[in-house]
Scaffold this active site. Structure first.
Site, PDB file in Angstrom:
ATOM      1  N   ARG A  24     -14.889  11.963  -1.259  1.00 24.43           N
ATOM      2  CA  ARG A  24     -13.783  12.834  -0.899  1.00 24.43           C
ATOM      3  C   ARG A  24     -13.135  13.458  -2.348  1.00 24.43           C
ATOM      4  O   ARG A  24     -12.843  14.428  -2.308  1.00 24.43           O
ATOM      5  CB  ARG A  24     -12.440  12.029  -0.285  1.00 24.43           C
ATOM      6  CG  ARG A  24     -12.822  11.539   1.005  1.00 24.43           C
ATOM      7  CD  ARG A  24     -11.902  10.461   1.646  1.00 24.43           C
ATOM      8  NE  ARG A  24     -11.914   9.352   1.060  1.00 24.43           N
ATOM      9  CZ  ARG A  24     -11.243   8.138   1.123  1.00 24.43           C
ATOM     10  NH1 ARG A  24     -10.129   8.448   2.055  1.00 24.43           N
ATOM     11  NH2 ARG A  24     -11.393   7.120   0.873  1.00 24.43           N
ATOM     12  N   ASP A  65       0.923  -1.272  -0.038  1.00 29.86           N
ATOM     13  CA  ASP A  65       0.022   0.050   0.030  1.00 29.86           C
ATOM     14  C   ASP A  65       1.028   1.403   0.200  1.00 29.86           C
ATOM     15  O   ASP A  65       2.044   1.194   0.239  1.00 29.86           O
ATOM     16  CB  ASP A  65      -0.888   0.082   1.191  1.00 29.86           C
ATOM     17  CG  ASP A  65      -1.728   1.257   1.512  1.00 29.86           C
ATOM     18  OD1 ASP A  65      -2.356   1.738   0.408  1.00 29.86           O
ATOM     19  OD2 ASP A  65      -1.636   1.845   2.464  1.00 29.86           O
ATOM     20  N   GLU A 124      -1.342  10.680   4.166  1.00 30.15           N
ATOM     21  CA  GLU A 124      -2.681  10.409   3.203  1.00 30.15           C
ATOM     22  C   GLU A 124      -2.675  11.479   2.286  1.00 30.15           C
ATOM     23  O   GLU A 124      -2.830  12.535   2.634  1.00 30.15           O
ATOM     24  CB  GLU A 124      -3.754  10.331   3.856  1.00 30.15           C
ATOM     25  CG  GLU A 124      -3.760   9.212   5.214  1.00 30.15           C
ATOM     26  CD  GLU A 124      -4.020   7.932   4.517  1.00 30.15           C
ATOM     27  OE1 GLU A 124      -4.829   7.741   3.290  1.00 30.15           O
ATOM     28  OE2 GLU A 124      -3.523   6.721   4.749  1.00 30.15           O
ATOM     29  N   LYS A 145      -7.022  -4.821  -4.838  1.00 32.83           N
ATOM     30  CA  LYS A 145      -5.892  -4.938  -4.594  1.00 32.83           C
ATOM     31  C   LYS A 145      -5.685  -6.551  -4.488  1.00 32.83           C
ATOM     32  O   LYS A 145      -4.459  -6.758  -4.918  1.00 32.83           O
ATOM     33  CB  LYS A 145      -5.452  -4.332  -3.278  1.00 32.83           C
ATOM     34  CG  LYS A 145      -5.396  -2.881  -3.178  1.00 32.83           C
ATOM     35  CD  LYS A 145      -5.163  -2.444  -2.037  1.00 32.83           C
ATOM     36  CE  LYS A 145      -4.873  -0.912  -1.782  1.00 32.83           C
ATOM     37  NZ  LYS A 145      -4.440  -0.319  -0.571  1.00 32.83           N
ATOM     38  N   ASP A 198      -1.825  -0.696   5.820  1.00 30.42           N
ATOM     39  CA  ASP A 198      -2.194  -0.373   6.917  1.00 30.42           C
ATOM     40  C   ASP A 198      -3.631   0.034   7.436  1.00 30.42           C
ATOM     41  O   ASP A 198      -4.161  -0.078   8.219  1.00 30.42           O
ATOM     42  CB  ASP A 198      -1.494   1.109   7.232  1.00 30.42           C
ATOM     43  CG  ASP A 198      -2.262   2.106   6.646  1.00 30.42           C
ATOM     44  OD1 ASP A 198      -2.766   2.891   7.195  1.00 30.42           O
ATOM     45  OD2 ASP A 198      -2.104   2.175   5.365  1.00 30.42           O
ATOM     46  N   SER A 235      -2.126   0.756  -4.592  1.00 26.78           N
ATOM     47  CA  SER A 235      -2.658   1.615  -3.798  1.00 26.78           C
ATOM     48  C   SER A 235      -4.065   2.260  -4.244  1.00 26.78           C
ATOM     49  O   SER A 235      -4.447   2.352  -5.375  1.00 26.78           O
ATOM     50  CB  SER A 235      -1.647   3.154  -3.965  1.00 26.78           C
ATOM     51  OG  SER A 235      -2.291   3.920  -3.304  1.00 26.78           O
ATOM     52  N   ASP A 277      -0.320   5.317   0.893  1.00 27.14           N
ATOM     53  CA  ASP A 277      -0.241   6.171   1.795  1.00 27.14           C
ATOM     54  C   ASP A 277      -0.424   5.585   3.106  1.00 27.14           C
ATOM     55  O   ASP A 277      -1.102   4.410   3.719  1.00 27.14           O
ATOM     56  CB  ASP A 277      -1.823   6.983   1.623  1.00 27.14           C
ATOM     57  CG  ASP A 277      -1.845   7.600   0.410  1.00 27.14           C
ATOM     58  OD1 ASP A 277      -2.548   8.723   0.470  1.00 27.14           O
ATOM     59  OD2 ASP A 277      -1.433   7.057  -0.471  1.00 27.14           O
ATOM     60  N   ASN A 281      -8.950  -1.180   3.716  1.00 24.02           N
ATOM     61  CA  ASN A 281      -8.969  -1.775   2.322  1.00 24.02           C
ATOM     62  C   ASN A 281      -7.815  -2.530   1.942  1.00 24.02           C
ATOM     63  O   ASN A 281      -7.645  -2.971   0.802  1.00 24.02           O
ATOM     64  CB  ASN A 281      -9.131  -0.403   1.546  1.00 24.02           C
ATOM     65  CG  ASN A 281      -8.027   0.443   1.584  1.00 24.02           C
ATOM     66  OD1 ASN A 281      -7.473   0.457   2.601  1.00 24.02           O
ATOM     67  ND2 ASN A 281      -7.655   1.029   0.620  1.00 24.02           N
TER      68      ASN A 281
END
Length: 407
Positions: free
Chosen positions: A243, A198, A207, A331, A354, A286, A200, A357
């Site tokens: 977002r 991943d 992020e 992913k 982390d 990602s 971020d 997702n």
């Protein structure tokens, strides 16, 4: 009738001791069944299990050899029942328990010992993977070694409730500020070939979508949605679109400014240099943006990138991304596709992330590692790292600090 003896020899280490003991065993007609030797602070400890099919004064020969070599040598009779127990134990599955922390408190050994005993596990071997602590008691310099301490324990046992053991180990580690990782040993452990990350909050200490929002004046709105998504409270695709819509109108020039200022995760550069030296294939998978993932690829040498591509028109971010969106399912799917394309089994893959997702990707990988993750993710992932930098991943693969030093 065959006699079996356990030979134990200890003393100040010096050249020629193994040769001298070996000659005494050979002259007595002994067969070597098992052997272990280690040297700690100049003291050698050797144990050998041998079989004798004829009468001989092995004990006398070993005693004389020990006198010449400066060793205290014992020969202990091993009965048939003890030998059978040893044979059965040696055939049981092996677990690898790894302790990682900036400094390892001595008390953790007692609690780990009690925990493994509760599960009927025997501690077969304990050794240190990390480098030695500096004489002044501090930590190594920035470029000296992986920061912190790592000790690996080999455990043997049968019918172990691995999930219960992991759950208790996670709680124990949290109480002591120590990461405790449990793996089933196999031929794949030192033969992983693909590592997928991943981005971020894993490769970078940020992020990116929050940084974009900050520059666009909508940080508070976006950060609240981001946090809820990372905790697994919102569907990723819905929250992502929400977002993204708040970034509509952001100037494209901001992307380059943010990329240049991205703070790398500690240990990342050291980890990438070692993975490349060791021949691993590396990929970024990602839910962030290709613009920043490609920046890291060019800077650090990742082999490939899969992320979300921002739609930009007339020099402005539109608030949309091109399909398909890289979410949890995507992913995991990409991890499997890359492994298949490279001719690798899934046991040879590693995934590091982390967020919620990342969980499907972590579950699909042969070694899935939750890195500095939220409590929900640490609880559900099979392995987690929180106390050291990203380069501590190398310890979970089984490398010692000495393996990683340039020669």
């Amino acid at each position: 009738m065959t006699r079996r003896l356990l030979i134990r020899a200890t003393g100040a280490a010096q050249p020629g001791q193994l040769a001298g003991l070996g000659r005494a065993l050979a002259q007595s007609g002994a067969r070597l069944l098992d052997i272990n030797q280690s040297v700690t602070f100049g003291i050698v400890s050797l144990e050998a299990l041998v079989g004798l099919d004829r009468d001989s004064d092995l004990e006398g020969a070993l005693s004389a050899a020990g006198d010449r070599l400066g060793l205290d040598v014992q020969a202990i009779q091993v009965g048939a029942e003890d030998y059978h127990r040893w044979s059965v134990q040696a055939s049981q599955p092996r677990l690898i328990l790894t302790l990682l922390a900036p400094h390892l408190p001595a008390g953790i050994l007692a609690e780990v010992g009690a925990l493994t005993a509760e599960q009927g596990l025997t501690v077969e071997l304990i050794h240190r993977l990390s480098g030695r602590e500096p004489l002044d008691g501090g930590v190594p310099g920035e470029h000296d070694a992986i920061q912190g301490a790592c000790v690996e324990c080999w455990l043997r046992g049968d019918n172990v409730d691995l999930e219960a053991l992991r759950e208790k180990a996670l709680a124990l580690g949290a109480a002591h500020g120590v990461d405790i990782a449990l793996q089933e040993d196999s031929i794949w452990r030192r033969h992983r070939r693909l590592v997928c990350f991943d981005m971020d909050s894993t490769l970078i200490q940020a992020e990116v979508i929050d940084e974009l929002a900050r520059r666009h004046g909508v940080f508070e709105e976006v950060a609240e949605v981001t946090e809820r998504a990372m905790r697994g409270e919102l569907d990723f695709q819905q929250s992502f679109r929400e977002r993204m819509s708040k970034l509509r109108g952001l100037d494209e020039s901001v992307l380059a400014e943010i990329a240049e200022a991205l703070p790398l995760m500690d240990g990342l550069e050291r980890l990438m240099s070692q993975l490349k030296r060791l021949g691993y294939r590396t990929a970024i998978l990602s839910g962030g943006f290709t613009y920043f993932a490609h920046y890291l690829k060019d800077r650090l040498g990742f082999d490939e990138v899969h992320a979300n591509e921002l739609v930009i028109e007339d020099g402005k971010v539109t608030g949309e991304v091109r399909e398909p969106i890289v979410d949890a399912d995507r992913k995991a799917e990409l991890l499997c596709q890359i492994a298949e394309r490279e001719g690798l089994s899934m046991e040879q893959t590693i995934a590091v992330g982390d967020g919620a997702n990342d969980l499907k990707m972590l579950a699909a990988a042969g070694l899935g590692i939750a890195f500095r993750a939220k409590p929900l993710v640490r609880q559900q992932a099979r392995h987690s790292l929180s106390t050291l930098g990203l380069d501590a991943v190398l310890y979970l693969i089984g490398y010692r600090q000495g393996d990683l030093e340039e020669r």
